[in-house]
Design a protein around this motif. Structure first.
Motif, PDB file in Angstrom:
ATOM      1  N   LEU A 144      -6.240  -0.507   2.767  1.00 33.44           N
ATOM      2  CA  LEU A 144      -6.382  -0.397   4.219  1.00 33.44           C
ATOM      3  C   LEU A 144      -7.557  -1.217   4.740  1.00 33.44           C
ATOM      4  O   LEU A 144      -7.490  -1.781   5.837  1.00 33.44           O
ATOM      5  CB  LEU A 144      -6.513   1.067   4.619  1.00 33.44           C
ATOM      6  CG  LEU A 144      -5.293   1.932   4.282  1.00 33.44           C
ATOM      7  CD1 LEU A 144      -5.517   3.361   4.738  1.00 33.44           C
ATOM      8  CD2 LEU A 144      -4.034   1.362   4.900  1.00 33.44           C
ATOM      9  N   THR A 198      -1.302   4.270  -2.253  1.00 34.58           N
ATOM     10  CA  THR A 198      -2.755   4.239  -2.258  1.00 34.58           C
ATOM     11  C   THR A 198      -3.261   3.778  -0.892  1.00 34.58           C
ATOM     12  O   THR A 198      -2.556   3.108  -0.158  1.00 34.58           O
ATOM     13  CB  THR A 198      -3.293   3.297  -3.351  1.00 34.58           C
ATOM     14  OG1 THR A 198      -4.708   3.341  -3.341  1.00 34.58           O
ATOM     15  CG2 THR A 198      -2.825   1.882  -3.154  1.00 34.58           C
ATOM     16  N   SER A 199      -4.468   4.188  -0.581  1.00 32.27           N
ATOM     17  CA  SER A 199      -5.080   3.750   0.672  1.00 32.27           C
ATOM     18  C   SER A 199      -6.167   2.710   0.411  1.00 32.27           C
ATOM     19  O   SER A 199      -6.959   2.409   1.294  1.00 32.27           O
ATOM     20  CB  SER A 199      -5.659   4.943   1.427  1.00 32.27           C
ATOM     21  OG  SER A 199      -6.680   5.546   0.650  1.00 32.27           O
ATOM     22  N   SER A 216       0.824  -1.208   0.000  1.00 31.94           N
ATOM     23  CA  SER A 216       0.000   0.000   0.000  1.00 31.94           C
ATOM     24  C   SER A 216       0.862   1.264   0.000  1.00 31.94           C
ATOM     25  O   SER A 216       0.574   2.225  -0.709  1.00 31.94           O
ATOM     26  CB  SER A 216      -0.931  -0.005   1.212  1.00 31.94           C
ATOM     27  OG  SER A 216      -1.698   1.164   1.261  1.00 31.94           O
TER      28      SER A 216
END
Length: 94
Positions: free
Chosen positions: A61, A57-58, A52
């Motif tokens: 998560l 990028t999230s 990640s």
């Protein structure tokens, strides 16, 4: 330099997962296998976190959160099975 550090950390996490797989297969007792399985889950979470950060990028998560919950529930279920021999207790005669 940052990409190299992320690649090296992925390699170390992969080696750690392989060591955990060895402990699951060869482990002398069931608690050793449960601990190794939990460690593999933690290493997989760490690998997704490194990916990640690498991809900036999230989006991953939520995957990290779900993997953590599933790993925790699995560890608790295996531990309860080792301790009592059953996972779900039924209440008869109450």
């Amino acid at each position: 330099m940052f990409a190299i550090a992320m690649a090296v950390s992925l390699v170390f996490l992969s080696v750690s997962i392989l060591v955990g797989l060895y402990r699951i297969i060869i482990g002398p007792s069931m608690p050793d296998r449960v601990i190794a399985l939990d460690a593999i889950g933690i290493n997989l979470i760490a690998m997704v976190a490194v990916l990640s950060v690498t991809f900036r990028t999230s989006a991953y998560l939520e995957i990290i959160l779900l993997m953590g919950i599933i790993a925790f529930i699995g560890t608790v279920a295996f531990s309860k099975y080792i301790e009592r021999g059953i996972i779900i207790e039924s209440r008869r005669g109450d």
